[in-house]
Enzyme design. Structure first.
Site, short mmCIF file in Angstrom:
data_model
loop_
_atom_site.label_atom_id
_atom_site.label_comp_id
_atom_site.label_asym_id
_atom_site.label_seq_id
_atom_site.Cartn_x
_atom_site.Cartn_y
_atom_site.Cartn_z
N THR A 121 0.44 -1.16 -0.07
CA THR A 121 0.42 -0.24 0.07
C THR A 121 0.77 1.15 0.01
OG1 THR A 121 -1.60 -0.92 1.35
CG2 THR A 121 -2.21 1.13 1.64
N ARG A 153 -7.19 -9.64 4.19
CA ARG A 153 -8.02 -9.80 6.04
C ARG A 153 -7.30 -10.59 6.13
NH1 ARG A 153 -14.06 -11.34 5.96
NH2 ARG A 153 -12.96 -12.43 4.21
N LEU A 252 -19.97 -3.79 10.30
CA LEU A 252 -20.75 -2.63 11.14
C LEU A 252 -21.16 -3.11 12.73
CD1 LEU A 252 -23.92 -2.20 9.43
CD2 LEU A 252 -22.64 -0.83 10.12
N CYS A 262 -3.42 -2.46 9.32
CA CYS A 262 -3.52 -1.76 8.19
C CYS A 262 -4.73 -0.28 8.21
CB CYS A 262 -4.62 -2.16 7.13
SG CYS A 262 -2.92 -3.72 6.69
C1 UDX Z 1 1.72 -5.41 3.73
C2 UDX Z 1 2.43 -4.04 2.74
O1 UDX Z 1 3.41 -4.13 2.08
C3 UDX Z 1 1.64 -2.58 3.38
O2 UDX Z 1 2.31 -1.46 2.71
C4 UDX Z 1 0.44 -2.83 3.37
O3 UDX Z 1 -0.16 -2.55 3.81
C5 UDX Z 1 0.75 -3.84 4.55
O4 UDX Z 1 0.48 -5.79 3.91
P1 UDX Z 1 3.13 -6.85 5.10
O5 UDX Z 1 3.58 -8.22 4.28
O6 UDX Z 1 2.95 -7.19 6.21
O7 UDX Z 1 3.11 -5.27 4.30
O8 UDX Z 1 5.04 -5.84 5.99
P2 UDX Z 1 5.85 -7.43 6.37
O9 UDX Z 1 5.42 -8.58 6.44
O10 UDX Z 1 6.64 -6.62 7.57
O11 UDX Z 1 6.64 -7.56 5.77
C6 UDX Z 1 7.52 -7.02 4.63
C7 UDX Z 1 8.99 -8.17 3.89
O12 UDX Z 1 9.79 -7.49 2.67
C8 UDX Z 1 9.49 -8.54 5.25
O13 UDX Z 1 10.02 -9.70 5.40
C9 UDX Z 1 10.70 -8.29 4.88
O14 UDX Z 1 12.02 -8.57 5.51
C10 UDX Z 1 11.00 -7.66 3.71
N1 UDX Z 1 11.79 -6.72 3.74
C11 UDX Z 1 11.93 -5.33 3.32
C12 UDX Z 1 12.86 -7.03 1.97
O15 UDX Z 1 12.95 -8.44 1.86
N2 UDX Z 1 13.01 -5.94 1.19
C13 UDX Z 1 12.75 -4.84 1.87
O16 UDX Z 1 13.58 -3.53 1.24
C14 UDX Z 1 12.34 -4.58 3.02
C1 UDX Z 2 -8.24 -4.79 6.43
C2 UDX Z 2 -9.12 -4.55 5.62
O1 UDX Z 2 -10.06 -5.39 5.62
C3 UDX Z 2 -8.45 -5.73 4.12
O2 UDX Z 2 -9.14 -5.40 3.06
C4 UDX Z 2 -7.55 -4.36 3.99
O3 UDX Z 2 -6.52 -5.12 3.17
C5 UDX Z 2 -5.87 -4.66 5.24
O4 UDX Z 2 -7.32 -4.27 6.34
P1 UDX Z 2 -7.53 -6.69 8.14
O5 UDX Z 2 -6.56 -5.39 9.11
O6 UDX Z 2 -6.33 -7.62 8.13
O7 UDX Z 2 -7.51 -6.08 6.90
O8 UDX Z 2 -9.13 -6.59 9.03
P2 UDX Z 2 -10.05 -6.47 9.29
O9 UDX Z 2 -10.76 -7.30 8.83
O10 UDX Z 2 -10.73 -5.15 8.34
O11 UDX Z 2 -10.44 -5.88 10.80
C6 UDX Z 2 -9.35 -4.35 10.88
C7 UDX Z 2 -10.40 -4.00 12.39
O12 UDX Z 2 -11.64 -3.80 12.74
C8 UDX Z 2 -10.37 -5.07 13.31
O13 UDX Z 2 -9.90 -4.69 15.09
C9 UDX Z 2 -11.59 -5.92 13.29
O14 UDX Z 2 -11.31 -5.98 14.78
C10 UDX Z 2 -12.31 -4.22 13.71
N1 UDX Z 2 -13.61 -4.33 13.13
C11 UDX Z 2 -13.81 -4.87 11.81
C12 UDX Z 2 -14.76 -4.12 14.03
O15 UDX Z 2 -14.25 -3.48 14.95
N2 UDX Z 2 -15.80 -3.99 13.38
C13 UDX Z 2 -16.47 -4.68 12.38
O16 UDX Z 2 -18.07 -4.42 11.96
C14 UDX Z 2 -15.31 -4.96 11.01
#
Ligand code: UDX
Ligand code: UDX
Length: 456
Positions: A121, A153, A252, A262
């Site tokens: 993102t 999610r 909701l 996120c």
């Molecule tokens: C993802 C998306 O990238 C982020 O934009 C979104 O908002 C949430 O999900 P996520 O996969 O959760 O992030 O990140 P993380 O679990 O921290 O993984 C990133 C990975 O990239 C790590 O394993 C890290 O070692 C790797 N990395 C990071 C590289 O290989 N090279 C780099 O230069 C930096």
């Molecule tokens: C979110 C988005 O749903 C997903 O599309 C995006 O790619 C990454 O961010 P995630 O963070 O995995 O996913 O969780 P999500 O299920 O969206 O829940 C986020 C938070 O909102 C949690 O803390 C959850 O408990 C809360 N939530 C969700 C509520 O309090 N009420 C709801 O009705 C739904």
């Protein structure tokens, strides 16, 4: 097709494993040597239902590989970037150091017609900057940069990947669109619509979608507060609203406020982008502020449940992750809740099925327990902070026997008032009428329980 996934974190690993499962050959590259070594041994560093099997099957069948160096990237039909974009310390902007670092590193190795796809993102305009870097490093090449945001999610990521509501492809280039469509072809045969839009539009769709989900949750949370004032039930209100197709029933659920990796980060980053461009996003700004306050305010509910003071009291908090089926505690509402309980002088015991190790650095003053019942032992109140399945059907008789007082604060609304009444608990939920404990338990309970209810 040959696919390279850079970043074997949450998004990269799930996406890479699913692409391999479609039949593509996928190489996941990550600079974290420990992570790659673990993945090669079949050890999955994150908790996500179904992922261990998916990685194991596709590795065994030779479609999924892990590497530290991007060798072989020149043969890839598509190179996805899924490295993390944490919030930058201080200003809340997404930190793009990793993204741009990766682009500079791979630029010399890419084929001249490579398609580079951002899954991370990233703020609006990041695709333009990636393209600029590639042009600078490889002036003669005809690489294309596409934005393809993910909507996974946590806890349901594989299902979400395989059953997307839509696939957003941000590019004005026909060849790039065709390559990305081909990567996703198995899904789109199942009629998942591909939305071809401009790159900046795709980048904004991701933020707008998450900001809207955050708004929906925050809206119902404020309605829940009002329900408590006027004596209405927020679950019935949500159902009454959600059955209207224009509104929809999802997101909701009133609760302690949204957390995770996120929604909090993306709302903040979107607000910053709007400020940078001189635009106003007052609704999203309010959502972020209301949500922060709400998480802190949850401790007040616990104080109210114990008649105004928790100093010296023992509180059992069930659930540390920001939602069930994940070990992720990032921005989890449990953290400000427990911090506030500690600050107010309470002793906090806690249990979470997956998130205790992650929580420990943030919450040093907690007694970590092996089960919900162990946490509830001697507690003056049990607080349900995350709706894990195993907390949905607790043995209430047993709880009442082991607790010092029969008080439950249900921040996820997973119990019904009538069952709490029958079990003779004082029960406070979110946006629903309280249930009071009766010092003289109902007849049915008196017969069943050997000991009288704990005296308050
Ligand atoms: C993802 C998306 O990238 C982020 O934009 C979104 O908002 C949430 O999900 P996520 O996969 O959760 O992030 O990140 P993380 O679990 O921290 O993984 C990133 C990975 O990239 C790590 O394993 C890290 O070692 C790797 N990395 C990071 C590289 O290989 N090279 C780099 O230069 C930096
Ligand atoms: C979110 C988005 O749903 C997903 O599309 C995006 O790619 C990454 O961010 P995630 O963070 O995995 O996913 O969780 P999500 O299920 O969206 O829940 C986020 C938070 O909102 C949690 O803390 C959850 O408990 C809360 N939530 C969700 C509520 O309090 N009420 C709801 O009705 C739904």
């Amino acid at each position: 097709m040959q696919v390279t996934m850079i970043g074997a974190g949450y998004v990269g690993l799930v996406s890479g494993a699913c692409f391999a499962d479609f039949g593509h050959h996928v190489t996941c590259i990550d600079k974290d040597a420990g992570r790659i070594a673990a993945l090669r041994r079949g050890h999955i560093p994150i908790f996500e239902p179904g992922l261990v099997d998916l990685v194991e099957t596709n590795t065994r069948q030779g479609r999924l590989e892990f590497a530290m160096e991007p060798t072989g990237i020149g043969d890839a039909d598509a190179v996805f970037i899924a490295v993390g974009t944490p919030s930058r310390r201080g200003d809340g902007h997404a930190d793009l150091t990793y993204i741009y670092g990766v682009v500079r590193e791979i630029a010399p190795l890419l084929s001249p017609t490579a398609i580079v796809v951002t899954k991370s993102t990233v703020p609006i305009g990041t695709g333009d900057e990636i393209e600029r870097i590639l042009r600078e490093e490889r002036p003669d090449a005809e690489m294309q940069v596409v934005s393809n945001p993910e909507f996974l999610r946590e806890g349901a990521a594989i299902y979400d990947f395989k059953h997307p509501d839509r696939i957003v492809v941000g590019s004005d280039d026909a060849r790039a669109r065709a390559v990305v469509a081909e990567v996703y072809r198995p899904l789109y045969l199942n009629a998942a619509p591909i939305l071809n839009v401009s790159r900046r539009t795709a980048e904004l769709i991701k933020y707008a979608a998450n900001a809207f989900l955050a708004t929906k949750i925050t809206f119902i949370n404020e309605i829940a507060d009002l329900c408590e004032c006027v004596g209405a039930d927020v679950q019935d209100v949500a159902r009454g609203m959600g059955l209207d197709n224009r509104i929809g029933a999802k997101f909701l659920h009133a609760g302690p406020g949204f957390g995770g990796s996120c929604l909090p980060k993306d709302t903040t980053a979107l607000i910053k982008t709007a400020h940078d461009y001189g635009a106003q996003l007052r609704i999203v700004e309010t959502v972020a502020a209301v949500n922060d306050q709400r998480k802190r305010a949850m401790a007040r509910k616990v104080v109210a449940a114990l008649d105004g003071s928790i100093r010296g009291r023992t509180i059992a908090v069930l659930g540390l992750t920001f939602k069930p089926n994940t070990d992720d505690t990032r921005d989890s509402p449990s953290i400000p809740l427990i911090t506030a309980l500690n600050d107010l002088g309470a002793v906090v015991r806690s249990y979470d099925p997956a998130g205790m190790e992650q929580a420990k650095p943030h919450l040093p003053n907690v007694i970590y327990c092996d089960s919900a019942y162990a946490a509830a032992e001697g507690a003056d109140a049990v607080v349900i902070a995350t709706e894990w399945e195993q907390f949905r059907a607790l043995d209430l008789e047993r709880l009442r026997r082991i607790m010092a007082r029969p008080v439950i604060v249900d921040l996820r609304n997973i119990y019904r008032a009538d069952e709490m009444q029958r079990a003779n608990f004082r029960y406070l939920a979110v946006g629903r009428p309280d249930v009071e404990h009766s010092p003289t338990p109902p007849a049915a309970n008196r017969q069943k329980s050997k000991r009288p209810a704990a005296v308050e």
